[in-house]
Enzyme design. Structure first.
Site, mmCIF file in Angstrom:
data_model
loop_
_atom_site.group_PDB
_atom_site.id
_atom_site.type_symbol
_atom_site.label_atom_id
_atom_site.label_comp_id
_atom_site.label_asym_id
_atom_site.label_seq_id
_atom_site.Cartn_x
_atom_site.Cartn_y
_atom_site.Cartn_z
ATOM 1 N N THR A 16 -3.083 -5.240 -8.332
ATOM 2 C CA THR A 16 -2.583 -3.912 -8.931
ATOM 3 C C THR A 16 -0.986 -3.922 -8.154
ATOM 4 O OG1 THR A 16 -3.387 -2.713 -7.011
ATOM 5 C CG2 THR A 16 -4.935 -2.810 -9.020
ATOM 6 N N ASP A 17 -0.322 -2.769 -8.869
ATOM 7 C CA ASP A 17 0.841 -2.335 -8.440
ATOM 8 C C ASP A 17 0.888 -0.815 -7.885
ATOM 9 O OD1 ASP A 17 1.494 -0.868 -10.896
ATOM 10 O OD2 ASP A 17 2.496 -2.810 -11.765
ATOM 11 N N MET A 18 1.928 -0.359 -7.572
ATOM 12 C CA MET A 18 2.123 1.165 -7.175
ATOM 13 C C MET A 18 1.865 1.908 -8.547
ATOM 14 S SD MET A 18 5.982 1.591 -6.334
ATOM 15 C CE MET A 18 5.788 3.364 -6.141
#
Lengths: 150, 150, 150, 150
Positions: A16-18
């Site tokens: 995942t990313d921010m």
């Protein structure tokens, strides 16, 4: 391989990313995972190759269309269809589905074009015909038609 | 290399996770980046190696202590000190600083222990002494003392 | 959780590096995968959390000792033991085994120290006691003794 | 932004795979790096956004055509051209060049299609027009014509 090939996986935190969703580049890693599992299902490994000289399948094109995000712990199914088989190249269509109970929902679809290569006596990679023992096992399928939007 | 070696970088979006901060595994990638830049500063590349047989520095230990998070677009400085030089091994201390105007703030510190190896005539990796031309250029430093916690 | 918790996976191509082995930073991703699967086995998700306010487990320390390389298509088992349970922190020992037919071979062992935190009314993260419903399910184990080197 | 925007970087070891070249998925990370640097050059950050409500640019399409491999320590230049600007969407063409002394050599070219979104009062993402202060700064360019093969 007369039909679609598929693998399942669960989304990991590190993917995942921010924005809270799977980073778009990771869909390309997933495509490769199903591609390699497909080759294994044919008795072929891109690494432990029995051909002489050894062959590989570098990609010349990769693309993905994204329709819905994936999130941590989502369970997904990734389906591969060979939609074009040429003498020296394969085109894979790769469909991403999110599994949610009985329902599955398409979230993205990608394409990989790979070329069969081997290392020549001069040490350079050159495109070569796909070995017959592999090519004979690969049946092409119709691509999945585009999703109706709206 | 009588003093600390450092590189700077800006945090990229793909390095963050859904907690909104740099994923903890990426600090290990950053450690390697400064390590390789350090070798380049000595005229040595882990890949384009002039030694015969070629040598490499696989890691046998890696660790990191995290004190503050890093976020997208943060500018950081990563500093490397060789704190131990043995016949066949090096220990690097690696300090992470977030740059914010005039101030810098330590956010993490790591350690890499690497061993000098080469491939033997039997094809297996074996530890060997660090070549003298490299070893002579490496000066050890005192490790940075631990942060006072208050 | 009276005993060791484990997951299995197969090494993917994108996890290797030009040395032909799994990049050392990926062992930390694998550690997190088994850690999150362990939490799920307790009925807890680091994301879909039922506690109010929600809690998380950021890591303050991560380390790994590497004894053998992993390669593409290797099948591995990753085992987690909670070796220390404090009021606000857990220490996980994580063991990596390569599966090869009947045999398993330890290839690396790691450690993660995580702290239970929640977001205070001022928006800042603060360490808090591990909720009793989680803590009660966690049994500590003896760490695996070091490998004899011979 | 009347002209092409570009950034440079050096290939890191962790970006390679066991084929000895940059893993194809990493080109998509590089595309994002130049895209975000381009936004910063316009005074806009996808994260530290001054608009109310905040906007973002998720991608709906990403693709890449690969012509030559990249290797560890290669220095590259990544060039971005906005080749289409619609009310709610942008199309970026992204060209990858390997720098080798005086010469530069194209190694890949990609495309990102991004949509301007914001979070509605119901919490769902919805496409919205690109804010005028950003849109006015973006000049579209002709796409680079395809490489002649042969």
């Amino acid at each position: 391989m007369p039909s679609e090939f598929s693998v399942r996986r669960r989304i990991e935190f590190s993917e995942t990313d921010m924005a809270g969703i799977v980073h778009f580049s990771n869909f390309f890693r997933y495509m490769e995972t199903v591609e390699h599992a497909f080759y294994r299902s044919l008795g072929f490994s891109v690494v432990h190759d029995q051909h002489n000289p050894p062959i590989g399948f570098p990609r010349v094109h990769a693309s993905c269309d994204y329709s819905k995000p994936l999130r941590f712990e989502d369970e997904i199914e990734i389906r591969l269809r060979v939609i074009e088989k040429k003498d020296k190249a394969l085109t894979h269509q790769i469909l991403f589905y999110k599994l949610a109970g009985e329902r599955t929902m398409e979230v993205a679809r990608g394409k990989l074009v790979v070329v069969c290569v081997t290392k020549g006596t001069d040490g350079r990679m050159a495109a070569v015909p796909i070995p017959k023992d592999i090519a004979d096992k690969i049946e092409i399928m119709e691509p999945e038609p585009p999703l109706a939007r709206g």
